[in-house]
Design a protein around this motif. Structure first.
Motif, PDB file in Angstrom:
ATOM      1  N   GLY A  33       5.474 -10.238   2.091  1.00  0.00           N
ATOM      2  CA  GLY A  33       5.025  -9.521   0.898  1.00  0.00           C
ATOM      3  C   GLY A  33       3.527  -9.301   0.918  1.00  0.00           C
ATOM      4  O   GLY A  33       3.041  -8.211   0.577  1.00  0.00           O
ATOM      5  N   LYS A  37       1.493  -5.708   1.247  1.00  0.00           N
ATOM      6  CA  LYS A  37       0.461  -5.374   0.269  1.00  0.00           C
ATOM      7  C   LYS A  37      -0.821  -4.956   0.990  1.00  0.00           C
ATOM      8  O   LYS A  37      -1.497  -3.997   0.588  1.00  0.00           O
ATOM      9  CB  LYS A  37       0.210  -6.568  -0.644  1.00  0.00           C
ATOM     10  CG  LYS A  37      -0.709  -6.287  -1.798  1.00  0.00           C
ATOM     11  CD  LYS A  37      -0.802  -7.495  -2.719  1.00  0.00           C
ATOM     12  CE  LYS A  37      -1.722  -7.220  -3.892  1.00  0.00           C
ATOM     13  NZ  LYS A  37      -1.828  -8.371  -4.783  1.00  0.00           N
ATOM     14  N   ASP A 103       9.936   0.429   2.266  1.00  0.00           N
ATOM     15  CA  ASP A 103       9.069  -0.253   1.304  1.00  0.00           C
ATOM     16  C   ASP A 103       9.353   0.272  -0.100  1.00  0.00           C
ATOM     17  O   ASP A 103       9.553   1.474  -0.283  1.00  0.00           O
ATOM     18  CB  ASP A 103       7.599  -0.015   1.663  1.00  0.00           C
ATOM     19  CG  ASP A 103       6.659  -0.802   0.773  1.00  0.00           C
ATOM     20  OD1 ASP A 103       6.759  -2.034   0.752  1.00  0.00           O
ATOM     21  OD2 ASP A 103       5.837  -0.169   0.088  1.00  0.00           O
TER      22      ASP A 103
END
Length: 133
Positions: A33, A37, A103
């Motif tokens: 994660g 990001k 995504d």
């Protein structure tokens, strides 16, 4: 007669392996994660740089047509530019076989008006979450 045992029993070894597997199973999704990001932030910066490049070209030439040097993207996103005399639109789509394929933010779109959108984003993903603002 006491047994002087050294080392680990099979049960102790299996318990240790199970604990390590459990910790890895918890940590890995959090790690991926954070990596995604960071990749989103990277494409936001690249799109912003490209928009600035286009604006500089427009300032010198009075049009966005025939702008050279627009980036094709990176290993994770492909950038396409739609150029007209008075405006532009940049679209960064996740590369098919890259880590960002699928995504939840989908693609990133930046227009000459400053509008930022995410075509194909999952309903729970906000512009703020995807663009980091």
């Amino acid at each position: 007669m006491g047994m002087d045992s050294r080392g680990f029993t099979l049960i102790e070894l299996l318990i240790a392996v199970a604990i390590v597997a459990l910790l890895a199973g918890i940590a890995y999704p959090g790690y991926t994660g954070h990596v995604k990001k960071a990749y989103r932030a990277e494409i936001v910066v690249l799109l912003t740089e490209q928009a600035q490049h286009l604006e500089r070209f427009y300032t010198r030439n009075g049009t966005f047509i025939d702008t050279s040097g627009v980036s094709a993207g990176n290993d994770r996103y492909r950038i396409t530019a739609a150029l007209s005399p008075q405006d532009f639109s940049l679209l960064a789509t996740p590369a098919v076989d890259a880590v960002m394929a699928g995504d939840p933010c989908g693609a990133f779109s930046l227009a000459s008006t400053g509008a930022r959108t995410n075509p194909g984003a999952a309903p729970e993903m906000s512009r703020q979450a995807c663009w980091g603002q």
